[in-house]
Design a protein around this motif. Structure first.
Motif, PDB file in Angstrom:
ATOM      1  N   LEU A  28       0.833  -1.206   0.000  1.00  0.00           N
ATOM      2  CA  LEU A  28       0.000   0.000   0.000  1.00  0.00           C
ATOM      3  C   LEU A  28       0.868   1.255   0.000  1.00  0.00           C
ATOM      4  O   LEU A  28       0.528   2.258  -0.623  1.00  0.00           O
ATOM      5  CB  LEU A  28      -0.924   0.011   1.221  1.00  0.00           C
ATOM      6  N   GLN A  29       1.979   1.187   0.714  1.00  0.00           N
ATOM      7  CA  GLN A  29       2.930   2.304   0.708  1.00  0.00           C
ATOM      8  C   GLN A  29       3.346   2.627  -0.724  1.00  0.00           C
ATOM      9  O   GLN A  29       3.382   3.785  -1.138  1.00  0.00           O
ATOM     10  CB  GLN A  29       4.202   1.929   1.485  1.00  0.00           C
ATOM     11  N   LEU A  30       3.665   1.585  -1.472  1.00  0.00           N
ATOM     12  CA  LEU A  30       4.104   1.787  -2.856  1.00  0.00           C
ATOM     13  C   LEU A  30       2.992   2.424  -3.676  1.00  0.00           C
ATOM     14  O   LEU A  30       3.232   3.312  -4.490  1.00  0.00           O
ATOM     15  CB  LEU A  30       4.506   0.457  -3.497  1.00  0.00           C
ATOM     16  N   GLN A  31       1.770   1.967  -3.460  1.00  0.00           N
ATOM     17  CA  GLN A  31       0.654   2.526  -4.214  1.00  0.00           C
ATOM     18  C   GLN A  31       0.472   3.999  -3.898  1.00  0.00           C
ATOM     19  O   GLN A  31       0.115   4.801  -4.761  1.00  0.00           O
ATOM     20  CB  GLN A  31      -0.637   1.753  -3.911  1.00  0.00           C
ATOM     21  N   GLN A  32       0.748   4.356  -2.654  1.00  0.00           N
ATOM     22  CA  GLN A  32       0.650   5.755  -2.251  1.00  0.00           C
ATOM     23  C   GLN A  32       1.696   6.627  -2.956  1.00  0.00           C
ATOM     24  O   GLN A  32       1.539   7.830  -3.051  1.00  0.00           O
ATOM     25  CB  GLN A  32       0.877   5.872  -0.739  1.00  0.00           C
ATOM     26  N   LEU A  33       2.767   6.005  -3.397  1.00  0.00           N
ATOM     27  CA  LEU A  33       3.836   6.767  -4.041  1.00  0.00           C
ATOM     28  C   LEU A  33       3.567   6.971  -5.526  1.00  0.00           C
ATOM     29  O   LEU A  33       4.325   7.628  -6.225  1.00  0.00           O
ATOM     30  CB  LEU A  33       5.180   6.056  -3.858  1.00  0.00           C
ATOM     31  N   GLN A  34       2.495   6.361  -5.998  1.00  0.00           N
ATOM     32  CA  GLN A  34       2.149   6.456  -7.413  1.00  0.00           C
ATOM     33  C   GLN A  34       1.190   7.622  -7.594  1.00  0.00           C
ATOM     34  O   GLN A  34       0.291   7.820  -6.794  1.00  0.00           O
ATOM     35  CB  GLN A  34       1.493   5.143  -7.841  1.00  0.00           C
ATOM     36  N   ASP A  35       1.420   8.414  -8.632  1.00  0.00           N
ATOM     37  CA  ASP A  35       0.482   9.502  -8.928  1.00  0.00           C
ATOM     38  C   ASP A  35       0.553   9.816 -10.416  1.00  0.00           C
ATOM     39  O   ASP A  35       1.145   9.055 -11.187  1.00  0.00           O
ATOM     40  CB  ASP A  35       0.791  10.737  -8.071  1.00  0.00           C
ATOM     41  N   ASN A  38       3.910   9.818 -11.853  1.00  0.00           N
ATOM     42  CA  ASN A  38       4.544   8.501 -11.850  1.00  0.00           C
ATOM     43  C   ASN A  38       3.472   7.427 -11.864  1.00  0.00           C
ATOM     44  O   ASN A  38       3.286   6.715 -10.878  1.00  0.00           O
ATOM     45  CB  ASN A  38       5.392   8.312 -10.583  1.00  0.00           C
ATOM     46  N   PHE A  41       4.589   3.562 -11.327  1.00  0.00           N
ATOM     47  CA  PHE A  41       5.601   3.311 -10.312  1.00  0.00           C
ATOM     48  C   PHE A  41       5.539   1.897  -9.742  1.00  0.00           C
ATOM     49  O   PHE A  41       6.542   1.191  -9.672  1.00  0.00           O
ATOM     50  CB  PHE A  41       5.486   4.338  -9.177  1.00  0.00           C
TER      51      PHE A  41
END
Lengths: 154, 231
Positions: A28-35, A38, A41
């Motif tokens: 979920l952390q990784l998904q939060q870094l996607q926008d 990016n 990502f």
């Protein structure tokens, strides 16, 4: 199929992966870094994980097949696999790695071989699951929809 | 977190190219990230960029020293445009460990002021203590989360204004995630012999029983992020 239906499927599927322990909060952390800047990502990081893991699994197979097993070397590979699986949230893979390292420490070849088998199994399972997840996301985006954010109350 | 407007790192306007070495924008924090894992490099790079830092990511301690200009094989020339504000390094790396990199940085007159943060998957008190004693600013247990990076950048930038004391206070508080505020630091690190073999062989320490409480607490702080505004 309607976009809303695929979105529903994605949400349910993702939640099941968490419930079954394939993924943990780090994913979920990784998904939060996607926008928007990016958008790929997660796919990119996970792809790196796939490449890395397959290389490591090959090396592990070879290392454990030697007449005189170099347990330090084996441990090194497992350590790497543990690290990368942890970084993307592949919980089950990570957990097998923990057990695997314990067997390396005591130089238990049978234990190591069993763990190798298990870690391969878990790896291919999570790979399959993640590829399915990404395919669902692609379908949504291709239909003009947006990928729903998963909210999990742990 | 409300921070004085002078701290410009809060703005997230443009996508910052971490490899743009020509411009030395002193307002942005330039972080040198060191990790032998490609997966982790990608993640830490993204975490830092989201926190509005410039990032240079390298895969070894040797390359980090080269970048700084500390490598013996190269002359230490003036890397003016490449001023590094913070070094974040993995602990377990083949060749030179993060600990060895930390020591080299702290031994150098030119670069000892640069804060160094260690990342490690092993939550071992002895290791943490060892790093802090050698001058590390902080220690992050992997997997690294956005809250970890934000915390580091936060107090790094406030530190420039408020000085060492506050940083040391935050440092202790954050390290004692399990709420045990009392610094058991009088307990000196376990004999180095258990860790000294890490230079060539991969780090082989058993996971600490502290892993579980830390893990649970990390999940708690993560929950906040799920429900907070994405930006």
């Amino acid at each position: 199929m309607e976009v809303v239906q695929i979105q529903r499927r994605l949400v349910d599927y993702t939640k099941s992966l968490f419930m079954e322990g394939f993924l943990d909060g780090q994913f979920l952390q990784l998904q939060q870094l996607q926008d928007e800047s990016n958008p790929d990502f997660v796919v990119e990081v996970v792809s790196l994980f796939f490449d890395d893991s397959e290389k490591l699994l090959n090396e592990l197979t070879i290392a454990l097949d030697q007449p005189n097993v170099d347990f330090k070397k084996v441990d090194g590979h497992v350590h790497q696999l543990k690290g990368s699986s942890s970084s993307i949230g592949a919980q089950r893979v990570k957990n097998v790695c923990i057990a695997f390292r314990n067997f390396c420490e005591v130089q238990n070849i049978e234990g190591c071989l069993t763990c190798l088998q298990q870690v391969k199994q878990e790896y291919y399972l999570v790979k399959n699951k993640l590829e399915t997840l990404f395919r669902l996301e692609q379908q949504i985006v291709a239909s003009g929809g947006s990928i729903p954010m998963i909210e999990m109350g742990f | 977190m409300a921070v004085n407007g002078a701290v410009t790192w809060l703005r997230r306007a443009e996508e910052i190219d971490g490899y743009d070495l020509s411009a030395s924008d002193s307002e942005e924090v330039h972080v040198l990230a060191v990790d032998d894992s490609l997966v982790d490099r990608k993640v830490i790079e993204r975490l830092l960029k989201i926190t509005s830092c410039k990032v240079t990511a390298v895969d070894s301690g040797r390359r980090a020293l080269q970048f700084l200009g500390l490598d013996e094989k190269k002359e230490a020339n003036g890397f003016d445009g490449l001023k590094v504000d913070l070094i974040i390094t993995d602990y377990c790396m083949p060749g030179m460990t993060g600990y060895e990199l930390l020591k080299k940085v702290k031994e150098s007159s030119a670069f000892r002021e640069i804060p160094v943060v260690i990342m490690s998957s092993e939550n071992v008190i002895a290791r943490i203590d060892r790093c802090l004693e050698e001058g590390a600013e902080d220690f992050i247990v992997k997997p690294v989360k956005l809250s970890d990076v934000k915390r580091i950048i936060d107090y790094m930038t406030t530190d420039f204004r408020e000085g060492e004391e506050r940083r040391r206070g935050i440092n202790k508080r954050k390290l004692r995630d399990d709420g045990d505020g009392d610094g058991d630091r009088s307990l000196s690190s376990s004999p180095p012999s258990t860790l000294s073999s890490s230079s060539t062989a991969p780090c082989s320490t058993s996971t600490s029983p502290l892993d579980s409480p830390t893990r649970r607490l990390k999940m708690t702080s993560f929950e906040e992020h799920i429900f907070a505004d994405k930006k």
